[in-house]
Design a protein around this motif. Structure first.
Motif, PDB file in Angstrom:
ATOM      1  N   HIS A   8       0.805  -1.222   0.000  1.00  0.00           N
ATOM      2  CA  HIS A   8       0.000   0.000   0.000  1.00  0.00           C
ATOM      3  C   HIS A   8       0.842   1.278   0.000  1.00  0.00           C
ATOM      4  O   HIS A   8       0.702   2.132   0.874  1.00  0.00           O
TER       5      HIS A   8
ATOM      6  N   HIS B  17      -4.332  -4.612  -5.008  1.00  0.00           N
ATOM      7  CA  HIS B  17      -4.783  -4.291  -3.649  1.00  0.00           C
ATOM      8  C   HIS B  17      -3.640  -4.365  -2.646  1.00  0.00           C
ATOM      9  O   HIS B  17      -3.738  -3.802  -1.549  1.00  0.00           O
TER      10      HIS B  17
ATOM     11  N   GLN C 291      -1.473  -0.662  -3.857  1.00  0.00           N
ATOM     12  CA  GLN C 291      -2.107   0.645  -3.958  1.00  0.00           C
ATOM     13  C   GLN C 291      -2.258   1.323  -2.601  1.00  0.00           C
ATOM     14  O   GLN C 291      -2.716   0.709  -1.633  1.00  0.00           O
TER      15      GLN C 291
ATOM     16  N   ASN D  68      -6.433   7.252  -5.468  1.00  0.00           N
ATOM     17  CA  ASN D  68      -7.104   6.511  -6.530  1.00  0.00           C
ATOM     18  C   ASN D  68      -6.991   7.182  -7.897  1.00  0.00           C
ATOM     19  O   ASN D  68      -7.726   6.859  -8.821  1.00  0.00           O
TER      20      ASN D  68
ATOM     21  N   THR E  42      -3.539   3.756 -10.678  1.00  0.00           N
ATOM     22  CA  THR E  42      -3.116   2.585  -9.924  1.00  0.00           C
ATOM     23  C   THR E  42      -1.612   2.410 -10.015  1.00  0.00           C
ATOM     24  O   THR E  42      -0.965   2.758 -11.014  1.00  0.00           O
TER      25      THR E  42
END
Length: 834
Positions: free
Chosen positions: A272, A396, A399, A404, A407
């Motif tokens: 992330h 997932h 990111q 947003n 990506t």
């Protein structure tokens, strides 16, 4: 380049063992004095003192002398601060940094400053000015300590320089300052406070990698403004490195250097984070971030009010900062510096807290979220899931949760496509040899091959590219089909043993040069030659080399699709063996050969020159064998009383030898095991010539030389050398590489064979050669020495001009005269392949 960094790191870490034994008797910087003016040494802060506020720093330079005296008996270690300043070609930026350093309030710590200046291959005027400034500072004594200047002799880059600059020693701390930052006049005072409170405490936290001096307000990981840590402006722990001012602790940083040596070829991702899009080839920070995540390490960060900081980014228009970005970046990256005046104004808020079991520091993880203490380290499964070499991690995992716009996966893929497009635009192609492509580059190559990016590009069908599993082969196809200049390729699939492959390779290389083609070499290890090109030689910079048949399979598939873009020659077929390659064709050319290639474009002796150059660049394992042999020559000369005075180099002694190549092994099962039935039969074409090259036929030629002549012998039968060496007449006059009887086609034996052919070609007094041997032929063509075919021949010589039938009968008759027992396979080979 990454390999060079790793080699330098190995040497750097080796120094640590030595350096840890060194005890410095005198401090580098100003000595502390107590109230009576006496020198105070080996002083540290009391770990029980949980807070040091303005009153303990405003009236003296560093930690108060009384506290230091009280605690000197508890901790005898005197810590050292080494300040590393990294500069290149921005003398004005460096001058700003240096001005801040010289005007900063000195601490009480022993301190020294090292200025690193990278090398500019273009010799720019700004770089010259930077060198002049650093040269002037070298050897100077500042209020903080002495200055040393280090000048790179080749371009290193910031990443490599940072990794190589410090050999961590226990009790030493390193402050890293890049030349694009400004520093507070309280920099050293607070650096000492952090070191004493956290690094020199009896309750040292093993999860602390260092101390962050930059009070950042912009979160690079999540692309947002930071949410302030509400903890009364005391420091906090954050699992993120900092580019703009950090003090590192020795032991965890040493572990980081060791970790990097095992992970330098990876693109280090963390969960992330927008930082996953950074270029790992340039960013040392990206690797450090991954290490901190894997090991559960943190920086202790300043947390002053009003964004006050000990360092700040200096934003100016330049190479990496466009004019339109300045306002955006200034707003996010520049923060106000702590001054002596603001230090007084906010004296109640500016404090550094020592470790406490009851009040642990606030912790921020990689996403800058507050977490409970202690934080858990990732599992091996979590680590493996972010490995980009095998596959692209799911979005997932990559990111940032609150970003947003684009990506991470899409951005990484786009960067890979752009980088590879730019790479294949170069002419001639600067080939990647020491890179392992990750999943993003794999996907980008497939995208480039199946979609039109260049005007003259031939787009390959998805099903064709989809069958290619080897990434180097993908790269080879890209080199073949992505040239924006419509450059054509010559693909050579080399066959059979080592020197068969070398003569096919060298002639193909010469032909590619003559016809301005990109050479792609398919060198597949097999029963004849079970090693890669890189195992034996350093690859030429402009040649693409692959070790699988994926490229050949694509050629075959395109041929089946009746593609008009490929012109094929299989010189292993009897009918095409002497075909002349049309290198003037506007098509890509594919050749399969174990022989020298002939073309409508004459190459002359260009292939010989290529081999000579190649022999000057053996692989490390072959180089080691050559060095051992030359060392053996020196030892033998001493033992025989014929020298050892150092006046003659071993290589010159070897050059005075006569080379002898004895190719006498006629048992094909023993020579090349595990062949297919067809290949096994074909190998029997050589049997008669092997029988005729028995070592006994070489003896008469060796005896024709003077009794002082020395011989270098290479043979496929070690016992042949042993017999000759035991003969009194040749005692002390025959030499060989000590291969420990290695005669197979394995990588280790091939390394000895490579060294053999190099040495055969470098002995200049003559060559006693074996007939119908690519090994002897290669040594002869490269060496340019007098050659004698030393093998036996039938009466009247071999009937090479009398036709296949006459030669076949002569071979069978000769084997019978030599009482060779098994001629059936030879007869079959003669009927099928001669």
């Amino acid at each position: 380049r990454n390999r060079n960094v790793v080699l330098r790191l190995v040497a750097l870490l080796a120094c640590v063992v030595v350096l840890t034994l060194i005890t410095v008797q005198k401090p580098f910087g100003p000595q502390r004095r107590d109230s009576g003016g006496r020198s105070v040494e080996n002083s540290v802060i009391d770990p029980i003192a949980t807070t040091t506020n303005l009153n303990s720093i405003s009236s003296f330079d560093g930690v108060d002398a009384q506290t230091s005296l009280i605690l000197s008996s508890k901790n005898k270690r005197t810590p050292t601060l080494v300040v590393f300043c990294f500069a290149f070609n921005r003398p004005q930026h460096f001058s700003n940094l240096w001005n801040g350093i010289t005007h900063a309030k000195p601490s009480g710590m022993r301190t020294r400053i090292v200025v690193h200046v990278d090398f500019d291959a273009e010799n720019g005027t700004e770089w010259q000015e930077q060198v002049r400034i650093a040269s002037h500072l070298a050897g100077k004594e500042t209020v903080h300590g002495p200055v040393t200047a280090v000048f790179a002799t080749s371009p290193r880059g910031l990443k490599a320089t940072m990794l190589e600059t410090w050999a961590p020693v226990e009790g030493e701390y390193a402050m890293f300052l890049e030349d694009d930052i400004d520093v507070s006049e309280m920099l050293f005072v607070y650096a000492e406070k952090f070191i004493m409170a956290y690094g020199e405490s009896s309750q040292r936290d093993p999860t602390v990698l260092g101390y962050k001096l930059y009070n950042q307000k912009w979160d690079e990981v999540n692309q947002r403004f930071e949410k302030k840590v509400e903890n009364g402006f005391t420091p906090f722990k954050i699992q993120e490195p900092c580019s703009w001012g950090t003090v590192f602790v020795a032991d965890p940083y040493r572990r980081y250097l060791e970790w990097f040596m095992h992970n330098y070829d990876k693109d280090p991702m963390i969960p992330h984070a927008w930082s996953n899009t950074w270029d790992s080839r340039k960013s040392a920070k990206k690797y450090l971030q991954r290490f901190m995540w894997e090991e559960g390490l943190f920086l202790v960060s300043v947390n002053f009010p009003l964004d006050l900081s000990l360092t700040t980014m200096h934003v100016e228009e330049g190479t990496n900062i466009k004019k339109q970005w300045i306002s955006f970046l200034k707003d996010r990256l520049e923060v106000p510096l702590l001054t002596r005046n603001t230090d007084v104004t906010y004296k109640e808020e500016l404090h550094v807290t020592a470790p406490s079991a009851t009040e642990p520091l606030v912790i921020l993880d990689t996403s800058h979220s507050q977490v409970k203490h202690p934080i858990s380290t990732p599992t091996q499964h979590e680590i493996d899931s972010l490995d980009t070499f095998q596959s692209i991690p799911p979005n997932h995992l990559l990111q940032p949760p609150l970003y947003n716009v684009e990506t991470v996966r899409h951005r990484l893929f786009g960067k890979a496509v752009d980088a590879l497009k730019a790479h294949f635009m170069s002419f001639p192609l600067a080939v990647y040899h020491d890179i392992s492509f990750d999943a993003y580059q794999d996907a980008a190559l497939r995208q480039l091959l199946t979609h039109r990016y260049f005007q003259h590009q031939q787009v390959l069908p998805d099903k064709v590219v989809g069958k290619v599993s080897d990434r180097r082969s993908l790269y080879a196809l890209a080199a073949m089909f992505l040239s924006p200049y419509a450059q054509k390729a010559l693909v050579i699939e080399v066959m059979y043993g080592l020197t068969n492959r070398l003569r096919a390779f060298s002639s193909a290389y010469a032909l590619a040069k003559m016809s301005s083609r990109q050479l792609i070499v398919v060198w597949v290890p097999d029963a004849h030659c079970d090693g890669t090109f890189e195992d034996l030689f350093v690859p030429p910079k402009d040649v693409v080399i692959v070790s699988t048949r994926d490229v050949v399979d694509v050629m075959d598939t395109l041929a089946q699709m009746k593609s008009t873009s490929i012109l094929s020659y299989d010189l292993m077929l009897k009918k095409q063996k002497t075909a002349k390659v049309d290198a003037q064709s506007k098509k890509h050319i594919y050749i399969r050969s174990a022989f020298r290639i002939f073309s409508k474009i004459p190459i002359g002796n260009a292939d010989v020159l290529i081999l000579r150059n190649l022999f000057q660049h053996p692989s490390p394992r072959v180089t080691k064998i050559l060095h051992e042999y030359l060392g053996q020559l020196e030892e033998v000369e001493v033992e025989l009383g014929n020298g050892g005075d150092g006046n003659t180099l071993p290589i010159l002694k070897h050059e005075s030898f006569v080379s002898v190549h004895i190719r006498m092994l006629a048992n094909m099962t023993q020579d090349v095991p595990n062949l297919s039935k067809e290949e096994f039969v074909r190998m029997h074409l050589a049997v008669a010539f092997r029988v005729s090259c028995h070592y006994k036929h070489f003896l008469k030629h060796m005896r024709e030389f003077s009794n002082t002549t020395k011989f270098f012998i290479s043979t496929d039968t070690p016992s042949a050398f042993d017999v000759i060496n035991d003969m009194e007449e040749f005692k002390g006059r025959v030499f060989r590489i000590n291969s420990h009887g290695c005669t197979s086609r394995s990588v280790s034996c091939l390394a000895f064979a490579t060294a053999d052919v190099i040495l055969l070609s470098s002995a200049k007094s003559g060559l006693l050669a074996s007939r119908w041997s690519a090994f002897s032929e290669t040594a002869q063509r490269v060496g340019r020495m007098p050659v004698v075919q030393a093998c036996d021949t039938p009466k009247g010589g071999w009937n090479l001009e009398g036709g296949h039938q006459a030669l076949s009968q002569q071979i069978v008759d000769y084997l019978s005269s030599q009482q060779f027992p098994e001629t059936a396979a030879v007869r079959l080979a003669l009927s099928q392949f001669l």
